[in-house]
Design a protein around this motif. Structure first.
Motif, PDB file in Angstrom:
ATOM      1  N   UNK A 183     -50.670  -1.615  21.073  1.00 37.83           N
ATOM      2  CA  UNK A 183     -50.080  -3.090  21.757  1.00 37.83           C
ATOM      3  C   UNK A 183     -49.015  -3.111  22.702  1.00 37.83           C
ATOM      4  N   UNK A 184     -48.727  -1.732  23.189  1.00 40.61           N
ATOM      5  CA  UNK A 184     -47.640  -1.589  24.371  1.00 40.61           C
ATOM      6  C   UNK A 184     -46.448  -2.429  24.066  1.00 40.61           C
ATOM      7  N   UNK A 185     -46.072  -2.447  22.560  1.00 39.82           N
ATOM      8  CA  UNK A 185     -44.670  -3.057  22.427  1.00 39.82           C
ATOM      9  C   UNK A 185     -43.789  -1.999  22.433  1.00 39.82           C
ATOM     10  N   UNK A 186     -42.446  -2.383  22.601  1.00 39.19           N
ATOM     11  CA  UNK A 186     -41.413  -1.756  22.716  1.00 39.19           C
ATOM     12  C   UNK A 186     -40.820  -1.354  21.365  1.00 39.19           C
ATOM     13  N   UNK A 189     -34.688   2.093  18.108  1.00 40.00           N
ATOM     14  CA  UNK A 189     -34.209   2.965  17.210  1.00 40.00           C
ATOM     15  C   UNK A 189     -34.211   2.682  15.688  1.00 40.00           C
ATOM     16  N   UNK A 190     -34.357   1.674  15.525  1.00 40.50           N
ATOM     17  CA  UNK A 190     -34.487   1.188  14.150  1.00 40.50           C
ATOM     18  C   UNK A 190     -35.855   0.997  13.610  1.00 40.50           C
ATOM     19  N   UNK A 191     -36.799   0.774  14.573  1.00 38.44           N
ATOM     20  CA  UNK A 191     -38.100   0.984  14.059  1.00 38.44           C
ATOM     21  C   UNK A 191     -38.420   2.611  13.996  1.00 38.44           C
ATOM     22  N   UNK A 192     -38.049   3.408  14.560  1.00 37.18           N
ATOM     23  CA  UNK A 192     -38.279   4.992  14.558  1.00 37.18           C
ATOM     24  C   UNK A 192     -37.669   5.223  13.398  1.00 37.18           C
ATOM     25  N   UNK A 214     -41.076  11.200  20.218  1.00 33.75           N
ATOM     26  CA  UNK A 214     -41.127   9.818  20.880  1.00 33.75           C
ATOM     27  C   UNK A 214     -39.834   9.259  21.045  1.00 33.75           C
ATOM     28  N   UNK A 215     -38.763   9.833  19.755  1.00 31.14           N
ATOM     29  CA  UNK A 215     -37.316   9.541  19.703  1.00 31.14           C
ATOM     30  C   UNK A 215     -36.731  10.008  20.907  1.00 31.14           C
ATOM     31  N   UNK A 216     -36.944  11.273  21.243  1.00 32.52           N
ATOM     32  CA  UNK A 216     -36.316  11.854  22.408  1.00 32.52           C
ATOM     33  C   UNK A 216     -36.560  11.209  23.585  1.00 32.52           C
ATOM     34  N   UNK A 217     -37.873  10.791  23.940  1.00 36.22           N
ATOM     35  CA  UNK A 217     -38.336  10.079  25.053  1.00 36.22           C
ATOM     36  C   UNK A 217     -37.476   8.762  25.347  1.00 36.22           C
ATOM     37  N   UNK A 218     -37.195   8.029  24.185  1.00 36.74           N
ATOM     38  CA  UNK A 218     -36.464   6.852  24.333  1.00 36.74           C
ATOM     39  C   UNK A 218     -34.861   6.613  24.001  1.00 36.74           C
ATOM     40  N   UNK A 219     -34.493   8.084  23.962  1.00 40.18           N
ATOM     41  CA  UNK A 219     -33.039   8.262  23.818  1.00 40.18           C
ATOM     42  C   UNK A 219     -32.573   8.135  22.383  1.00 40.18           C
ATOM     43  N   UNK A 220     -33.261   8.185  21.296  1.00 43.25           N
ATOM     44  CA  UNK A 220     -33.099   7.919  19.877  1.00 43.25           C
ATOM     45  C   UNK A 220     -32.283   9.057  19.298  1.00 43.25           C
ATOM     46  N   UNK A 221     -32.550  10.164  19.786  1.00 43.89           N
ATOM     47  CA  UNK A 221     -31.804  11.505  19.453  1.00 43.89           C
ATOM     48  C   UNK A 221     -30.525  11.370  19.513  1.00 43.89           C
ATOM     49  N   UNK A 223     -28.752   8.555  18.995  1.00 44.99           N
ATOM     50  CA  UNK A 223     -28.353   7.747  17.936  1.00 44.99           C
ATOM     51  C   UNK A 223     -28.162   8.298  16.297  1.00 44.99           C
ATOM     52  N   UNK A 224     -26.927   8.098  16.019  1.00 43.36           N
ATOM     53  CA  UNK A 224     -26.720   8.920  14.467  1.00 43.36           C
ATOM     54  C   UNK A 224     -27.743   8.257  13.440  1.00 43.36           C
ATOM     55  N   UNK A 225     -28.184   7.202  13.438  1.00 41.24           N
ATOM     56  CA  UNK A 225     -29.192   6.564  12.559  1.00 41.24           C
ATOM     57  C   UNK A 225     -30.360   7.332  12.713  1.00 41.24           C
ATOM     58  N   UNK A 226     -30.796   7.369  13.771  1.00 43.61           N
ATOM     59  CA  UNK A 226     -32.029   8.245  14.046  1.00 43.61           C
ATOM     60  C   UNK A 226     -31.945   9.715  13.481  1.00 43.61           C
ATOM     61  N   UNK A 227     -30.956  10.465  14.063  1.00 46.85           N
ATOM     62  CA  UNK A 227     -30.941  11.612  13.520  1.00 46.85           C
ATOM     63  C   UNK A 227     -30.768  11.926  12.150  1.00 46.85           C
ATOM     64  N   UNK A 228     -29.975  10.711  11.471  1.00 43.45           N
ATOM     65  CA  UNK A 228     -29.696  11.065  10.064  1.00 43.45           C
ATOM     66  C   UNK A 228     -31.396  11.009   9.439  1.00 43.45           C
ATOM     67  N   UNK A 229     -32.140  10.047  10.172  1.00 39.94           N
ATOM     68  CA  UNK A 229     -33.478   9.758   9.405  1.00 39.94           C
ATOM     69  C   UNK A 229     -34.095  11.160   9.576  1.00 39.94           C
ATOM     70  N   UNK A 230     -33.995  11.547  10.668  1.00 40.37           N
ATOM     71  CA  UNK A 230     -34.861  13.022  11.137  1.00 40.37           C
ATOM     72  C   UNK A 230     -34.433  13.850  10.201  1.00 40.37           C
ATOM     73  N   UNK A 231     -33.054  14.088   9.721  1.00 42.73           N
ATOM     74  CA  UNK A 231     -32.571  15.045   8.988  1.00 42.73           C
ATOM     75  C   UNK A 231     -33.163  14.968   7.758  1.00 42.73           C
TER      76      UNK A 231
END
Length: 315
Positions: A183-186, A189-192, A214-221, A223-231
């Motif tokens: 749907x081309x919605x943006x 980091x919360x969504x990721x 995808x997180x790296x593309x939008x600079x989410x990596x 964000x501590x919240x995103x990286x914690x989720x990745x871990x």
């Protein structure tokens, strides 16, 4: 919040005999509520000569913010008995209260009132309904509300994604995320983070790696919240090396990230590395939870067994 200063100003108003207008009454209710002084909010509310929907909503919102969903429902019932009609803000706030108390039956009554007054298209009400049904395990209802919304923004998508993530349905989370992308919605980091939470519960490593990209593309990596989720995702998928690489990039890891990395290292037989991280966690001032304690106990038990075996061989 400067509670003393605000209370002093309130005292000055009372001493001068100034009769507050509606806006000042509501401001006082909000002030005390945000200072976590709900008893003061209630006293101000009772002193109001005329209680309109805005003042009722302010008090209801104060209890919801404190996590007291039961009281918010009680206040709403009092408001209706006083023949005060709710607005969209009242209903959205009340639905949050129903979510807190998992009051599905009353939430359905509120849903019926929302439909009756024609407010189902309101984004905040829609997301609150999705959150309520999701938390109560009624995901078919959550889906139904989502489908009926005329405009679906990222706020609504995130609410439904979170609902499926909470029940551990990783496949549904990934499917929704792909539809969101189509749907081309943006996505933010919360969504990721929500998507990673859902993937972690299903152990879909390849999907997790795609979301990482995808997180790296939008600079989410960054964000501590995103990286914690990745871990957490890599740990649940049993990939200790990638989990550790991401963990090293976190500035302020939360207890979930600490627990995840210590647990996966322990499960992969990397006891020494896990023990070092456990020590670093305690030295950082982070208090361990039951998962980190259990992992530490397993490490200690395996060490004691190794020592006993060594002694047996020497003897």
């Amino acid at each position: 919040m400067c509670f003393r200063e605000g209370r002093a100003i309130h005292g000055c108003i009372v001493r001068r005999g100034t009769e507050p207008d509606v806006h000042l009454w509501v401001s006082l209710i909000n002030f005390y509520a945000k200072c976590r002084a709900l008893e003061c909010s209630c006293r101000v509310f009772k002193q109001m000569p005329v209680k309109d929907v805005v003042s009722w909503t302010a008090l209801i919102s104060g209890y919801v913010a404190r996590g007291n969903g039961i009281k918010s429902v009680e206040l709403f019932c009092e408001m209706r008995r006083d023949d005060v009609r709710p607005n969209e803000f009242t209903l959205a706030t009340l639905l949050k209260g129903c979510s807190l108390s998992l009051d599905l039956d009353f939430g359905k009554q509120v849903h019926a009132e929302v439909v009756k007054v024609g407010l189902l298209s309101d984004v905040y009400i829609g997301s609150s309904l999705i959150d309520l049904y999701s938390k109560c395990g009624e995901l078919e209802y959550a889906d139904g509300v989502f489908c009926m919304m005329p405009e679906k923004n990222d706020f609504l998508w995130s609410a439904l994604l979170n609902g499926y993530a909470q029940v551990g349905n990783g496949e549904a989370v990934l499917r929704l995320f792909l539809k969101m992308d189509e749907a081309e919605l943006r996505f933010n980091n919360f969504t990721i983070s929500i998507v990673l939470k859902g993937i972690a519960s299903s152990g879909a490593l390849r999907a997790g790696q795609a979301i990482h990209a995808a997180a790296i593309k939008v600079g989410g990596e960054l964000d501590d919240f995103v990286t914690c989720s990745l871990v957490n995702m890599y740990s649940k998928c049993g990939v200790a090396d990638d989990a550790l690489k991401v963990f090293r990039k976190i500035n302020n890891p939360d207890i979930v990230a600490w627990s995840s990395i210590i647990s996966v290292l322990d499960n992969q037989g990397l006891k020494e590395e896990a023990a070092k991280l456990f020590q670093q966690m305690t030295e950082s001032g982070m208090r361990p939870n039951q998962f980190t304690v259990e992992a530490f106990n397993r490490m200690m038990l395996s060490t004691e067994r190794a020592i006993r075996r060594l002694k047996h061989l020497i003897e």
